[in-house]
Design a protein around this motif. Structure first.
Motif, mmCIF file in Angstrom:
data_model
loop_
_atom_site.group_PDB
_atom_site.id
_atom_site.type_symbol
_atom_site.label_atom_id
_atom_site.label_comp_id
_atom_site.label_asym_id
_atom_site.label_seq_id
_atom_site.Cartn_x
_atom_site.Cartn_y
_atom_site.Cartn_z
ATOM 1 N N ASN A 25 0.712 -1.378 -0.005
ATOM 2 C CA ASN A 25 0.013 0.288 0.464
ATOM 3 C C ASN A 25 0.864 0.993 0.255
ATOM 4 N N ILE A 26 1.767 1.031 0.760
ATOM 5 C CA ILE A 26 2.896 2.431 0.853
ATOM 6 C C ILE A 26 3.664 2.640 -0.397
ATOM 7 N N THR A 27 3.974 1.473 -0.796
ATOM 8 C CA THR A 27 4.220 1.713 -2.112
ATOM 9 C C THR A 27 3.572 2.224 -3.006
ATOM 10 N N GLN A 28 2.051 1.713 -3.537
ATOM 11 C CA GLN A 28 1.949 2.527 -4.695
ATOM 12 C C GLN A 28 1.422 4.493 -4.108
ATOM 13 N N LYS A 29 0.976 3.968 -2.891
ATOM 14 C CA LYS A 29 0.550 5.926 -1.745
ATOM 15 C C LYS A 29 2.048 6.958 -3.047
ATOM 16 N N MET A 30 3.229 6.450 -2.633
ATOM 17 C CA MET A 30 4.224 6.709 -3.039
ATOM 18 C C MET A 30 4.737 7.262 -3.859
ATOM 19 N N LEU A 31 4.463 5.982 -5.140
ATOM 20 C CA LEU A 31 4.817 6.284 -6.101
ATOM 21 C C LEU A 31 3.363 7.489 -7.274
ATOM 22 N N ASN A 32 2.225 7.449 -6.222
ATOM 23 C CA ASN A 32 1.353 8.410 -6.887
ATOM 24 C C ASN A 32 2.252 9.729 -6.192
ATOM 25 N N GLU A 33 2.828 9.951 -5.101
ATOM 26 C CA GLU A 33 3.127 11.700 -5.004
ATOM 27 C C GLU A 33 4.764 11.700 -6.038
ATOM 28 N N GLY A 34 5.088 10.349 -6.735
ATOM 29 C CA GLY A 34 6.092 10.363 -7.470
ATOM 30 C C GLY A 34 7.882 10.357 -6.565
ATOM 31 N N LYS A 35 6.990 9.717 -5.702
ATOM 32 C CA LYS A 35 8.349 9.297 -4.947
ATOM 33 C C LYS A 35 8.810 7.310 -5.339
ATOM 34 N N PHE A 36 10.150 7.291 -4.650
ATOM 35 C CA PHE A 36 10.301 5.651 -4.594
ATOM 36 C C PHE A 36 10.285 5.240 -2.690
ATOM 37 N N MET A 92 12.088 -0.888 9.036
ATOM 38 C CA MET A 92 12.307 1.404 8.071
ATOM 39 C C MET A 92 12.053 0.739 6.376
ATOM 40 N N LEU A 93 12.188 1.838 5.897
ATOM 41 C CA LEU A 93 12.791 1.849 4.430
ATOM 42 C C LEU A 93 12.867 3.329 4.227
ATOM 43 N N GLY A 94 13.760 4.224 3.067
ATOM 44 C CA GLY A 94 13.940 4.944 3.027
ATOM 45 C C GLY A 94 12.923 5.367 1.877
ATOM 46 N N VAL A 95 12.961 6.947 1.370
ATOM 47 C CA VAL A 95 12.142 7.459 0.435
ATOM 48 C C VAL A 95 12.957 8.624 -0.435
ATOM 49 N N ALA A 96 12.879 8.374 -1.590
ATOM 50 C CA ALA A 96 13.566 9.457 -2.467
ATOM 51 C C ALA A 96 12.750 9.868 -3.944
ATOM 52 N N ALA A 97 12.868 11.287 -3.622
ATOM 53 C CA ALA A 97 12.608 11.250 -5.381
ATOM 54 C C ALA A 97 13.036 10.111 -6.339
ATOM 55 N N GLN A 98 14.519 9.633 -5.880
ATOM 56 C CA GLN A 98 15.154 8.972 -7.390
ATOM 57 C C GLN A 98 14.713 7.317 -6.913
ATOM 58 N N PRO A 99 14.931 6.187 -7.386
ATOM 59 C CA PRO A 99 15.005 5.243 -7.402
ATOM 60 C C PRO A 99 16.211 4.914 -6.713
#
Ligand code: SF4
Length: 235
Positions: free
Chosen positions: A138-149, A197-204
């Protein structure tokens, strides 16, 4: 922070049976074991109380071992910096399927139903992992929708990241709100609880072809390993 409880119980008998190891389907041909398994599956709706708490934190700095968060907390170890290099934020989360599983596992054990205790232990481990995996999806999809990886998730104790960092998870997330506690030994209560823990970034992130199991010392032996080295249920 956010608390989520909407994790439906999907009793896929084949998947749950697989949690007991490769030979378990043959054992189920024995009427006594099949009856025990059926009884356990029947208890699951009464035992299952899934909760997950999570929050997102801004990163101030990173060195080769750990992250310094904007709130002043240093967190990480083992492969964390390598796997999450480039993260500008991190998501921390903890989840559990609840204390009733601990009580029932112990009840089975104390009453001499050791097989039932072992089976239920494996089923509960599978279910708490399902809660965590559902959140990841779910969080992967949410972040992708926000343009994040998102990076590969890592957990204290499941890699060379020391389990003592659970004290920081407890300070930052306060999972007492979902009835979790931490013993001095760093054992979480309820027993069927997990952290991540997951890292969040604007790039893959790099390493997207890896899984968290590739960074785990148990990768070749663990029954649930997703590592290519593991001779496991995932083969
Ligand atoms: S190998 Fe097993 S213990 Fe290690 S991270 Fe994978 S599932 Fe968890």
């Amino acid at each position: 922070m956010t608390i989520e409880t909407d994790f439906s119980l999907e009793v896929d008998q084949n998947a749950i049976s697989a949690t007991q190891g490769k030979g378990f389907s043959r054992l189920l041909e024995r009427p006594k074991i099949a009856k025990t398994f059926e009884e356990i599956l029947g208890h699951l709706p009464n035992l299952y109380e899934p909760h997950l708490i999570w929050d997102i934190f801004s990163v101030k700095d990173i060195d080769e071992k750990s992250f310094l968060l904007e709130n002043g907390t240093t967190i990480g170890g083992g492969p964390v910096s390598h796997v999450m290099k480039g993260a500008t934020q991190v998501i921390l989360g903890m989840c559990t399927v609840g204390i009733k599983f601990d009580v029932k596992i112990e009840e089975y054990y104390q009453s001499g139903k050791k097989l039932a205790s072992v089976i239920l232990d494996g089923v509960a481990s599978f279910l708490v992992d399902q809660v965590r995996e559902t959140f990841f999806k779910n969080i992967t999809q949410k972040m992708l929708n926000e343009g994040k990886f998102l990076s590969i998730p890592l957990c204290p104790g499941e890699s060379l990241w020391d389990v003592s960092d659970h004290t920081k998870f407890f300070k930052l997330l306060q999972p007492e709100q979902i009835n979790m506690s931490l013993k001095e030994s760093m054992l979480m209560i309820p027993m069927k609880s997990l952290s991540f823990m997951l890292g969040v970034a604007a790039q893959p992130f790099e390493l997207k072809d890896k899984t968290r199991c590739d960074f785990c010392p148990m990768q070749a032996k663990c029954r649930y390993s997703q590592s290519k080295l593991g001779k496991t249920l995932c083969d």
